[in-house]
Design a protein around this motif. Structure first.
Motif, PDB file in Angstrom:
ATOM      1  N   UNK A  28       0.828  -1.213   0.000  1.00 30.90           N
ATOM      2  CA  UNK A  28       0.000   0.000   0.000  1.00 30.90           C
ATOM      3  C   UNK A  28       0.861   1.262   0.000  1.00 30.90           C
ATOM      4  N   UNK A  29       1.801   1.330   0.916  1.00 30.23           N
ATOM      5  CA  UNK A  29       2.606   2.544   1.050  1.00 30.23           C
ATOM      6  C   UNK A  29       3.432   2.809  -0.202  1.00 30.23           C
ATOM      7  N   UNK A  30       3.820   1.749  -0.896  1.00 32.26           N
ATOM      8  CA  UNK A  30       4.615   1.908  -2.105  1.00 32.26           C
ATOM      9  C   UNK A  30       3.798   2.034  -3.380  1.00 32.26           C
ATOM     10  N   UNK A  31       2.461   1.903  -3.272  1.00 31.50           N
ATOM     11  CA  UNK A  31       1.600   2.030  -4.446  1.00 31.50           C
ATOM     12  C   UNK A  31       1.792   0.927  -5.473  1.00 31.50           C
ATOM     13  N   UNK A  32       2.127  -0.268  -4.999  1.00 30.52           N
ATOM     14  CA  UNK A  32       2.484  -1.362  -5.900  1.00 30.52           C
ATOM     15  C   UNK A  32       1.352  -1.779  -6.841  1.00 30.52           C
ATOM     16  N   UNK A  33       0.116  -1.669  -6.399  1.00 29.53           N
ATOM     17  CA  UNK A  33      -1.006  -2.143  -7.209  1.00 29.53           C
ATOM     18  C   UNK A  33      -1.801  -0.998  -7.856  1.00 29.53           C
TER      19      UNK A  33
END
Length: 233
Positions: free
Chosen positions: A181-186
């Motif tokens: 979530x924090x890295x915006x992976x999806x």
């Protein structure tokens, strides 16, 4: 007109105003109509969350649940929040009992109503991160928080990716999900999946309006307070 008549009419008007205020207060209270209040989110570890990588739908329920419904929601939609507040705990209990599964389709037509202009999309991505870990209880709690106490208001401040990650932590999500979530992976996938969900909702409903609940091709009247019970008899 006499002063007595004026006073009498004034008294009637005041009484009507008081009555309207009282009724408005009563109608505005969600907790008078919350179903199974106090039950909470899903508890049963046999309830799983399954993320469909192809279209982004999230199936939550016991593998042997005899009834599966489709729920279309936007993370910023106030009416979706109301649906969760009123019926979420009743749905969770039916999931725990193995009587009901829910396939969530998340749309993002309210992105422009958020301060960041992309809150709904980022929230959809966060849902996918949590669902991908497979825990029904964790996803259920995350979903509950996101649509109730943590839901931003249209036009107001919304949640950053870090805020969303903290909500996931509160729900008991794994470090993998939090970092996702924090890295915006999806995020990129969520944009595509939300478009697919919007197209599916338009086909099923004729318009993009949320919340929308379907039992197969039949749209459920969620204003009927017994709709969850009726589906799981």
């Amino acid at each position: 007109m006499s002063s007595k008549t004026t006073y009498a009419l004034g008294g009637v008007a005041l009484a009507l105003v008081v009555l309207i205020v009282i009724l408005a207060f009563r109608w505005g209270r969600d907790d008078t109509s919350i179903r199974n209040d106090g039950y909470g989110s899903v508890r049963n570890s046999d309830v799983h969350a399954v993320l469909d990588q192809n279209n982004g739908t999230i199936l939550v329920g016991h593998p042997d649940a005899p009834k599966t419904i489709d729920v279309y929601e936007d993370p910023l939609c106030p009416s979706c929040g109301a649906l969760e507040r009123i019926y979420g705990q009743e749905i969770a209990q039916k999931m725990d009992e193995g009587k009901l599964a829910v396939r969530y389709h998340l749309v993002t037509f309210l992105d422009t109503k958020s301060k960041s202009k992309d809150y709904s999309t980022r929230a959809v991505a966060a849902n996918e991160c949590v669902a991908a870990t497979g825990s029904g209880p964790v996803y259920s709690k995350f979903h509950t928080l996101l649509f109730t106490s943590k839901q931003p208001k249209e036009g107001g401040a919304d949640l950053s990716n870090e805020d969303l990650a903290n909500v996931a932590k509160e729900a008991g999500a794994s470090l993998e999900a939090v970092q996702c979530i924090s890295g915006g992976a999806k995020l990129d996938g969520a944009k595509i999946h939300a478009q697919m969900a919007r197209a599916a909702l338009t086909d099923a409903n004729g318009e993009v309006a949320t919340p929308a609940v379907f039992d197969g091709k039949t749209k459920i009247d969620v204003n009927n307070q017994d709709w969850v019970v009726d589906l799981t008899k």
